[in-house]
Design an enzyme around this catalytic site. Structure first.
Site, PDB file in Angstrom:
ATOM      1  N   ASP A  64       0.866  -1.168   0.000  1.00  0.00           N
ATOM      2  CA  ASP A  64       0.000   0.000   0.000  1.00  0.00           C
ATOM      3  C   ASP A  64       0.917   1.237   0.000  1.00  0.00           C
ATOM      4  OD1 ASP A  64      -2.141   1.718   0.055  1.00  0.00           O
ATOM      5  OD2 ASP A  64      -3.226   0.628   1.602  1.00  0.00           O
TER       6      ASP A  64
HETATM    7  C1  BGC Z   1      -5.176   2.998   0.261  1.00  0.00           C
HETATM    8  C2  BGC Z   1      -5.496   1.909  -0.734  1.00  0.00           C
HETATM    9  C3  BGC Z   1      -5.442   2.462  -2.140  1.00  0.00           C
HETATM   10  C4  BGC Z   1      -4.083   3.098  -2.375  1.00  0.00           C
HETATM   11  C5  BGC Z   1      -3.914   3.655  -3.775  1.00  0.00           C
HETATM   12  C6  BGC Z   1      -3.916   3.768  -0.107  1.00  0.00           C
HETATM   13  O1  BGC Z   1      -3.694   4.850   0.711  1.00  0.00           O
HETATM   14  O2  BGC Z   1      -5.037   2.434   1.546  1.00  0.00           O
HETATM   15  O3  BGC Z   1      -6.759   1.353  -0.465  1.00  0.00           O
HETATM   16  O4  BGC Z   1      -5.708   1.452  -3.074  1.00  0.00           O
HETATM   17  O5  BGC Z   1      -3.910   4.152  -1.448  1.00  0.00           O
HETATM   18  O6  BGC Z   1      -4.671   4.782  -3.983  1.00  0.00           O
END
Ligand code: BGC
Length: 748
Positions: free
Chosen positions: A304
């Site tokens: 993430d």
């Molecule tokens: C979130 C994810 C997301 C990713 C990309 C992160 O901060 O936790 O759910 O897919 O960002 O945008």
């Protein structure tokens, strides 16, 4: 006494392509890897945000998104980056996506040495949320409330179509985390609290996204997130520590992921938090041993946002960035969403050269990433012709969206059948959510937090506008009352209540996600509660409509309301769906996919243990939620009868058939969700009072009956024991449907 009978393996690998095709794909990958330099391999493992190849400042709300050719060349030709994500800050028109992605893919497939296409990923978590004008569906929690996997699959298929219509082949969806911690800011992104329901909904949406083979112009690769246990932080705050025995992790939190992997999901995004003191991005056991070895996941694991950096900047398990990189890649991370930084590439190369990360690990990661690129058909079609998507945002798609919203709306209370409301009367419409699209859609809509109003479509209806369509403006009085957290004109609303026959109060939590959505108190905003209290003094019947990110406590005002409608975040057609249900054009059929707490200090899920029910008088009355899991009223009535089981004793090799009759005893057609629960009476791990084992949504005309049957296999009764093994224990079980129950004995 219970006897351990059998360990159950729930896992088997499900291939969507033929073995011959797989062999051919693997041979292609072998050839590519053999020719790649270390820097090129590491580049494939790197994911950057769009702004890194765009002109201007990062995350600048005011800029027009344009590719910067120098930056793009540097990122693709020098760092060999293999993946790009995100949208800057706001939704872009489809044509813009084509312009940006075709520029990126042209450099990747024509100018780079290896000519490997870029894998572009986006959070299209309830429709193509970052493409202007797209079909914005209900959020996952609302989709789960339909208890209708076929609607969810269709929503997935339309979302995939519109994401591919934006030249993007990879969707960071679905969230398969369980919504069992009501404080959590991302509760609305889940399919609710039950692993079986979540697994069924997850399977449906993934099939919608990927079809049987995602090498198709209308399909995208799904990304399961956030593997695993992310939703259950102790404090309820996002990205904060989780304490969870592996037994529980396997029996609950892993189940939807295992089912999704079995059904062909090829990418996984890892939980940003720590479990039992180990950040999941550094957890070899969870990423490599469980996901890759045990579940036989042959796709790739992406971090993430900035999560390798966080191993040293937040979690303090690595002394510096370089150690953090080695730690994460050795734990099994295949791709790093760095996403604003290319030093990851340099540090990973150094780690490999110093023997801290094995080349075999790098080759494995690259193989997994290339496998997904090949399966997506990116080498032949880095993007398809924009003209291939004439159904983008079509009336057909809007209608499907409306049907999904309609089945999600959940009627939780309806004293004296006050609803449906009469169209001949006057209605005061008030509250923070009454005349805004944003709380209908929630976060991840046009922008990350979903609060900005300037990107909203002009042709979608708020609850107020949809009610005006139903009643005519002359019978609708509107007073704003409050914003999300401030009094605007409560006094005026109270005054206008005198001129109305009913009051519809649309309470709304301000949209938010992730850290910005952390809260200190689960109670609904006090200004909004006060509005209801003041309006109640008028004596006019109040209907509460709830648009919430999570179940905010409303116990002070619930007794003041004649009716309560849970609308979650029902999406762009939600206003219309709510109005049609309020006035009886449609019959509600949503059922709550979680347990709605009554108090800020008492959270239980429907599958509580008996010890949780003990009250201060040592009686078994302590579980007292505001609204129960699986509940939801209709404008017709259903009667359950004739529950029967075909055997009272089964062995491990048998199955049991449960039948039940359902009759629509009311005056209008309606849908009912038949839910079958089973209780294990005595078990070596304290059993839950009941577990959902099957459900089916049925439509019946007035007076019509049907008989449903469910088959229970002993493996459906399994749980995870103290040794972390799935087992089915012999003993007494009870099947429950509605208020009826039947017992049976499972023996060796
Ligand atoms: C979130 C994810 C997301 C990713 C990309 C992160 O901060 O936790 O759910 O897919 O960002 O945008």
């Amino acid at each position: 006494m219970n006897i351990k009978l059998i360990p159950l393996s729930l896992l088997c690998l499900f291939y969507t392509t033929s073995p011959a095709q797989q062999n051919a794909d693997e041979a292609t990958i072998d050839k590519l890897i053999a020719q790649m330099t270390l820097a090129e391999k590491v580049g494939q493992m790197t994911q950057l945000t769009l702004d890194k190849v765009a002109k201007g400042k990062e995350f600048d709300d005011n800029k027009t998104m344009e590719i910067d050719p120098q930056k793009l060349d540097s990122v693709l030709l020098h760092y060999h980056v293999g993946s790009i994500l995100n949208t800057g800050t706001y939704a872009l028109p489809r044509e813009k996506w084509y312009e940006l992605i075709s520029q990126i893919q042209k450099v990747a497939t024509q100018k780079t040495r290896m000519k490997i296409p870029v894998l572009y990923g986006i959070d299209a978590i309830h429709g193509a949320t970052f493409t202007a004008g797209s079909t914005i569906f209900p959020q996952e929690l609302a989709m789960a409330a339909t208890w209708n996997p076929s609607l969810v699959e269709k929503a997935g298929a339309i979302s995939a179509y519109e994401v591919r219509a934006s030249a993007i082949p990879w969707n960071f969806s679905p969230v398969l985390d369980l919504g069992r911690q009501p404080l959590w800011s991302r509760f609305f992104e889940t399919f609710g609290e039950d692993p079986y329901l979540v697994a069924q909904m997850g399977k449906a949406i993934i099939h919608g996204y990927q079809g049987d083979d995602f090498n198709h112009p209308e399909k995208v690769a799904a990304c399961l997130k956030h593997y695993v246990g992310y939703s259950n932080s102790v404090s309820g705050k996002d990205r904060s520590p989780i304490l969870m025995p592996e037994r529980l992790l396997r029996e609950y939190y892993l189940v939807p992921f295992a089912e999704a992997v079995k059904n062909g999901a090829m990418t996984v995004m890892v939980n940003s938090a720590e479990i039992n003191g180990t950040p999941v991005h550094a957890d070899y056991h969870i990423i490599t041993e469980i996901l890759k070895q045990e579940l036989k996941f042959d796709g790739f694991a992406v971090t993430d946002w900035e999560d390798i950096i966080m191993l040293y900047s937040v979690h303090n398990v690595a002394a510096n960035y370089k150690d953090a990189v080695a730690m994460a890649i050795n734990a099994g991370i295949d791709m790093s969403m760095t996403p604003s930084d290319v030093t990851f590439c340099k540090l990973l190369i150094e780690n490999v050269n110093e023997g801290k990360v094995a080349m075999s690990r790098i080759d494995d990661a690259v193989r997994r990433i290339l496998r997904v690129k090949i399966k997506l058909g990116l080498f032949e079609h880095p993007y398809y012709d924009a003209k291939m998507y004439p159904k983008f945002a079509s009336p057909e798609f809007s209608n499907q969206n409306y049907l999904t919203a309609l089945e999600s709306v959940t009627l939780l209370k309806n004293n004296n059948n006050i609803m449906p409301l009469s169209k001949g009367k006057k209605v005061l419409v008030t509250g923070a959510g009454a005349n805004l699209l944003n709380p209908l859609n929630g976060a991840w809509t046009y922008t990350w937090q979903g609060v900005e109003t300037k990107h909203n479509p002009k042709d979608k209806k708020t609850v107020l506008q949809a009610i005006q369509d139903e009643l005519g403006a002359d019978k609708t009085i509107y007073v704003e009352g409050t914003s999300y957290d401030k009094d605007i004109n409560t006094a005026e609303a109270v005054k206008q209540a005198q001129n109305a026959d009913y009051i519809v109060v649309v309470l709304a939590e301000k949209p938010s996600a992730e850290k910005p959505g952390d809260i200190e108190d689960l109670t609904m905003d006090r200004t909004q509660l006060n509005l209801v209290k003041e309006l109640a003094k008028s004596g006019k019947p109040i209907v509460l409509v709830l648009l919430e990110n999570r179940p905010r406590i409303i116990s002070e005002i619930e007794p003041l309301a004649a009716a309560v409608v849970m609308a979650y975040h029902p999406g762009n057609e939600g206003g219309r769906a709510i109005a049609e249900i309020l006035f009886g054009d449609a019959n509600p059929s949503g059922k709550l996919p979680f347990t709605y707490p009554r108090f800020t200090g008492s959270f239980t899920t429907y599958d509580y243990k008996k010890s949780e029910t003990r009250d201060i008088n040592f009686k078994f009355n302590a579980v007292n939620p505001q609204f129960t899991f699986g509940s939801g009223l209709s404008y017709t009535t259903f009667q359950y009868s004739d529950l029967s089981i075909d055997k009272t004793k089964i062995t491990l090799n048998d199955s049991l058939t449960v039948t039940v009759k359902l009759t629509n005893t009311g005056a209008r057609e309606g849908k009912e969700v038949v839910q079958m629960y089973v209780r294990d009476e005595v078990a070596s791990i304290t059993p839950s009072n009941k577990r959902l084992r099957a459900f089916s949504k049925v439509n019946l005309k007035a007076g019509e009956s049907t008989t449903l049957s469910f088959v229970i296999h002993p493996k459906d009764l399994a749980f995870v024991n103290a040794k972390n093994e799935w087992i089915t224990e012999a003993g007494d079980f009870t099947v429950m449907i509605d208020g009826m129950s039947k017992g049976f004995l499972l023996s060796k």
